[in-house]
Design an enzyme around this catalytic site. Structure first.
Site, mmCIF file in Angstrom:
data_model
loop_
_atom_site.group_PDB
_atom_site.id
_atom_site.type_symbol
_atom_site.label_atom_id
_atom_site.label_comp_id
_atom_site.label_asym_id
_atom_site.label_seq_id
_atom_site.Cartn_x
_atom_site.Cartn_y
_atom_site.Cartn_z
ATOM 1 N N ASP A 105 0.857 -1.186 0.000
ATOM 2 C CA ASP A 105 0.000 0.000 0.000
ATOM 3 C C ASP A 105 0.896 1.240 0.000
ATOM 4 O O ASP A 105 1.702 1.419 0.910
ATOM 5 C CB ASP A 105 -0.882 -0.037 1.257
ATOM 6 C CG ASP A 105 -1.714 1.220 1.413
ATOM 7 O OD1 ASP A 105 -1.923 1.916 0.398
ATOM 8 O OD2 ASP A 105 -2.153 1.485 2.547
ATOM 9 N N ASP A 147 -1.824 -1.164 -3.763
ATOM 10 C CA ASP A 147 -2.137 -0.392 -4.977
ATOM 11 C C ASP A 147 -1.008 -0.490 -6.001
ATOM 12 O O ASP A 147 0.045 -1.106 -5.741
ATOM 13 C CB ASP A 147 -2.434 1.078 -4.614
ATOM 14 C CG ASP A 147 -1.372 1.656 -3.696
ATOM 15 O OD1 ASP A 147 -0.185 1.392 -3.942
ATOM 16 O OD2 ASP A 147 -1.722 2.357 -2.723
ATOM 17 N N ASP A 162 -10.300 -15.765 -16.601
ATOM 18 C CA ASP A 162 -11.129 -16.210 -15.491
ATOM 19 C C ASP A 162 -12.293 -17.082 -15.967
ATOM 20 O O ASP A 162 -13.031 -16.686 -16.881
ATOM 21 C CB ASP A 162 -11.688 -14.959 -14.790
ATOM 22 C CG ASP A 162 -12.338 -15.279 -13.472
ATOM 23 O OD1 ASP A 162 -11.644 -15.805 -12.587
ATOM 24 O OD2 ASP A 162 -13.556 -15.003 -13.326
ATOM 25 N N GLU A 199 -8.147 -20.366 -16.932
ATOM 26 C CA GLU A 199 -8.469 -20.968 -15.646
ATOM 27 C C GLU A 199 -9.374 -22.155 -15.987
ATOM 28 O O GLU A 199 -10.557 -21.991 -16.273
ATOM 29 C CB GLU A 199 -9.206 -19.984 -14.726
ATOM 30 C CG GLU A 199 -9.392 -20.572 -13.347
ATOM 31 C CD GLU A 199 -10.411 -19.845 -12.473
ATOM 32 O OE1 GLU A 199 -10.348 -20.020 -11.252
ATOM 33 O OE2 GLU A 199 -11.271 -19.128 -12.989
ATOM 34 N N HIS A 206 -4.897 -17.038 -5.260
ATOM 35 C CA HIS A 206 -5.809 -16.254 -4.432
ATOM 36 C C HIS A 206 -7.106 -16.991 -4.108
ATOM 37 O O HIS A 206 -7.903 -16.518 -3.307
ATOM 38 C CB HIS A 206 -6.122 -14.933 -5.147
ATOM 39 C CG HIS A 206 -6.901 -15.183 -6.402
ATOM 40 N ND1 HIS A 206 -6.340 -15.826 -7.495
ATOM 41 C CD2 HIS A 206 -8.180 -14.921 -6.738
ATOM 42 C CE1 HIS A 206 -7.256 -15.937 -8.449
ATOM 43 N NE2 HIS A 206 -8.383 -15.394 -8.011
ATOM 44 N N ASP A 207 -7.356 -18.132 -4.756
ATOM 45 C CA ASP A 207 -8.559 -18.927 -4.478
ATOM 46 C C ASP A 207 -8.253 -20.127 -3.597
ATOM 47 O O ASP A 207 -9.139 -20.917 -3.291
ATOM 48 C CB ASP A 207 -9.160 -19.465 -5.787
ATOM 49 C CG ASP A 207 -9.793 -18.367 -6.624
ATOM 50 O OD1 ASP A 207 -10.181 -17.331 -6.054
ATOM 51 O OD2 ASP A 207 -9.886 -18.552 -7.856
HETATM 52 O O1 TEU Z 1 -12.496 -18.566 -9.724
HETATM 53 C C1 TEU Z 1 -13.346 -19.583 -10.156
HETATM 54 C C2 TEU Z 1 -14.055 -20.279 -9.096
HETATM 55 O O2 TEU Z 1 -15.021 -20.951 -9.332
HETATM 56 C C3 TEU Z 1 -13.628 -20.096 -7.716
HETATM 57 O O3 TEU Z 1 -14.712 -19.521 -7.116
HETATM 58 C C4 TEU Z 1 -13.237 -21.363 -7.058
HETATM 59 O O4 TEU Z 1 -14.105 -22.416 -7.352
HETATM 60 C C5 TEU Z 1 -13.261 -21.146 -5.613
HETATM 61 O O5 TEU Z 1 -12.472 -20.054 -5.323
HETATM 62 C C6 TEU Z 1 -12.730 -22.325 -4.884
HETATM 63 O O6 TEU Z 1 -12.843 -22.048 -3.548
HETATM 64 C C7 TEU Z 1 -12.434 -17.360 -10.396
HETATM 65 C C8 TEU Z 1 -11.561 -16.390 -9.628
HETATM 66 O O7 TEU Z 1 -10.266 -16.880 -9.574
HETATM 67 C C9 TEU Z 1 -12.169 -16.171 -8.282
HETATM 68 O O8 TEU Z 1 -11.369 -15.370 -7.463
HETATM 69 C C10 TEU Z 1 -13.511 -15.510 -8.499
HETATM 70 O O9 TEU Z 1 -14.160 -15.385 -7.268
HETATM 71 C C11 TEU Z 1 -14.380 -16.295 -9.452
HETATM 72 O O10 TEU Z 1 -13.694 -16.776 -10.605
HETATM 73 C C12 TEU Z 1 -15.482 -15.428 -9.989
HETATM 74 O O11 TEU Z 1 -14.946 -14.474 -10.863
#
Ligand code: TEU
Length: 579
Positions: free
Chosen positions: A50, A58, A229, A280, A355-356
């Site tokens: 940040d 940012d 995505d 993805e 990040h997921d």
């Molecule tokens: O992720 C695809 C998705 O389905 C995710 O929600 C995944 O199944 C989940 O995180 C598992 O816990 C993409 C992006 O990477 C995610 O950050 C978004 O929330 C999602 O699409 C919607 O755009």
């Protein structure tokens, strides 16, 4: 003048050197590409650095830290969405595809970021989120305003007089219902994710043309690629047939015309630029993998599958881990199967965190004080030695681990909050859920980056949008930079090793001692060079059984200070041999 020319040469040299295919010294006839040879470093912009004290990372913060990123040896940065967004899903709900999210900065900041990256020989990959937009996008505002509006068909609508629409599953809906009734026009709209993320209608050629135009806008600026995505979900059968409730997602990922759209996108946009694309590959099965990335089909370059990261959960939708843990034999089978998919053509990716996903060391290694660093280095070894482009998530180079919140009030992620509300409504076991989230929740990997021992880990001078992991005083860049044996320096070494040994990039992969429940071992072979990689995935010593004689071979790398060449691997030991 001379100085100027020298500078130009320097920049040119810097930007070509790390990824120039011609420099690879091999007789193999593999189809070489810069994006196969690079290492991708993923930055979650909200949590990286940040610069203005509002508690949110940012673009200027990223610029400040580019020398750090460069020092890792990586080549490509993938940035999660930085576009205008009301942030229902942290930027995955875009209200203006050609504007920058105000918390992240301005377009001028973006232009500077790109320039500063290219100056350092770093490539920039952005997130392309076009399965859905935000409900605050102008297109949707228009679309929902009347049935006759020219933007009506930019989204999927089901008129209520036809009755209830066929069931569709939504990821981020308390009812898990992907149809939202909109009173204004007496119709339902489709949203595979939250009701603030309406799905775009790819069957409409006007919508597709808008998307291609937007993609060109970023490529013309000089952006080097897109991570796409949930791209397998974009095509939808307009008749909306019934889907079996227990197998919705594979239907989502195989919609009619999906590959026609990707080929059209290639024709219209992608083929005109020297860029990379990565899908993805949500819900994509191995037998369908090549459809996305076989070069002859002219679609995308790479795909990342979900089979690996889905391993070890109980079969319910609340991301509860199987108390028995995961079976390494299944893990090996998944990664070997996917390696085989791209063995002859196409190209894969390898990742254990993003990040997921939770932090890789907590999920796949062991984050107890005794093994956190060791097991994290072992996982880094895996990522840097597979035949696929590594996607390495910021903070994993420090062996950052899950924060493990005790209360739902600490979570910011729509997924966790939504699941909690669902359980609450259905009198589910909330205590068990909070425990499970300590392992599986997405916010675990979204906590602020740990730069140093100053307040808030040097991430911000304000109040961080998500809590900083308490271990930041001992787990941070400042400390690890100075320590030759730190996970950070180990990562740097392994990136260097990969990039200076084409065998680790292009070499054939063969798994050995397949049925071993504790050790994952494989060889990589290119021309006359063979490496053997031995990884102990457990906290106990474990023996590698193989006829290949390796104990007298050169140890190229080890995650233990005292190298050993024994077939008996120490806890979480990772050794790379040159045979
Ligand atoms: O992720 C695809 C998705 O389905 C995710 O929600 C995944 O199944 C989940 O995180 C598992 O816990 C993409 C992006 O990477 C995610 O950050 C978004 O929330 C999602 O699409 C919607 O755009």
């Amino acid at each position: 003048m001379i100085k100027k020319i020298l500078l130009l040469l320097l920049f040119a040299g810097l930007s070509i050197q790390p990824i120039c295919a011609e420099e690879v010294n091999t007789t193999s006839n593999v189809n070489k590409k810069w994006w196969k040879e690079g290492v991708v470093y993923q930055i979650y912009p909200r949590s990286f650095k940040d610069s203005d004290g509002n508690g949110i990372g940012d673009i200027r913060g990223i610029i400040e830290k580019l020398d750090y990123v460069k020092s890792l040896g990586v080549d490509i940065i993938w940035l999660n969405p930085i576009f205008e967004s009301p942030n229902d899903d942290n930027g995955y709900d875009i209200s203006n595809y050609e504007g920058i999210m105000k918390e992240f900065g301005t377009m001028a900041d973006f232009d500077q970021l790109l320039m500063e990256m290219h100056k350092r020989g770093l490539k920039l990959v952005l997130d392309l989120v076009v399965n859905h937009s935000s409900s605050e996008h102008e297109w949707f505002k228009q679309s929902r305003s009347s049935r006759e509006n020219p933007y009506r068909n930019y989204y999927h609508w089901w008129n209520a007089e036809k009755g209830t629409p066929p069931a569709r599953y939504s990821f981020f809906d308390v009812e898990s219902n992907a149809w939202e009734f909109d009173k204004k026009t007496n119709a339902y709209y489709l949203h595979y994710f939250s009701d603030k993320q309406p799905d775009l209608n790819w069957e409409n050629p006007k919508l597709r043309a808008e998307i291609y135009k937007m993609m060109r806008f970023w490529f013309e600026k000089g952006v080097d690629g897109f991570r796409m995505d949930v791209i397998p979900f974009i095509a939808k059968d307009q008749a909306f047939p019934e889907f079996p409730a227990d197998d919705m997602l594979s239907h989502y990922a195989t919609g009619p015309k999906l590959h026609d759209y990707l080929q059209e996108m290639h024709r219209e946009v992608l083929q005109h630029y020297n860029i990379m694309t990565v899908a993805e590959g949500i819900a994509v099965k191995p037998q369908d993998g090549l459809k996305f990335v076989d070069p002859a089909r002219k679609e995308l370059d790479m795909l990342y599958h979900f089979d690996g990261v889905h391993l070890g959960y109980l079969p319910n939708k609340f991301k509860v881990m199987d108390p028995k843990g995961y079976d390494l034999r299944e893990f090996k089978k998944i990664y070997s199967t996917w390696d085989a998919v791209f063995a002859q053509k196409g190209w894969g990716t390898i990742y254990l965190g993003n990040h997921d996903q939770p932090r890789m060391v907590t999920r796949w290694g062991n984050d107890s004080p005794e093994f956190r660093e060791l097991s994290s280095k072992m996982l880094t070894t895996f990522l840097m030695t597979m035949r696929a482009t590594p996607y390495y998530y910021y903070g994993d180079e420090l062996a950052m681990n899950n924060i493990k919140f005790n209360s739902i009030a600490d979570y910011r992620d729509i997924e966790s909050i939504n699941m909690y509300q669902q359980l609450q409504k259905n009198n589910g076991n909330l205590k068990e859920f909070i425990e499970a989230q300590k392992i599986s929740a997405r916010d675990n990997s979204r906590t602020p980056f740990q730069w140093d021992s100053s307040p808030n880990a040097g991430f911000t001078t304000g109040k961080p949008w998500l809590r900083v992991n308490q271990n930041y005083k001992s787990v941070n860049v400042e400390i690890q930079d100075k320590n030759q044996n730190s996970p950070l320096n180990y990562f740097r070494d392994l990136v260097h090793l990969r990039k200076s040994n084409p065998v680790l990039i292009y070499g054939d992969y063969t798994v050995i001692d397949e049925s071993n429940p504790s050790v994952y071992a494989y060889t990589r072979k290119l021309d006359k060079k063979t490496f053997l990689i031995a990884l102990n995935f457990t906290k106990d010593p474990a023996k590698l059984n193989t006829n290949i004689s390796f104990v007298n071979s050169k140890v190229v790398s080890s995650n233990y200070k005292e190298k050993s060449s024994s077939a008996l691997l120490r806890p979480y030991e990772a050794t790379i041999y040159e045979l």
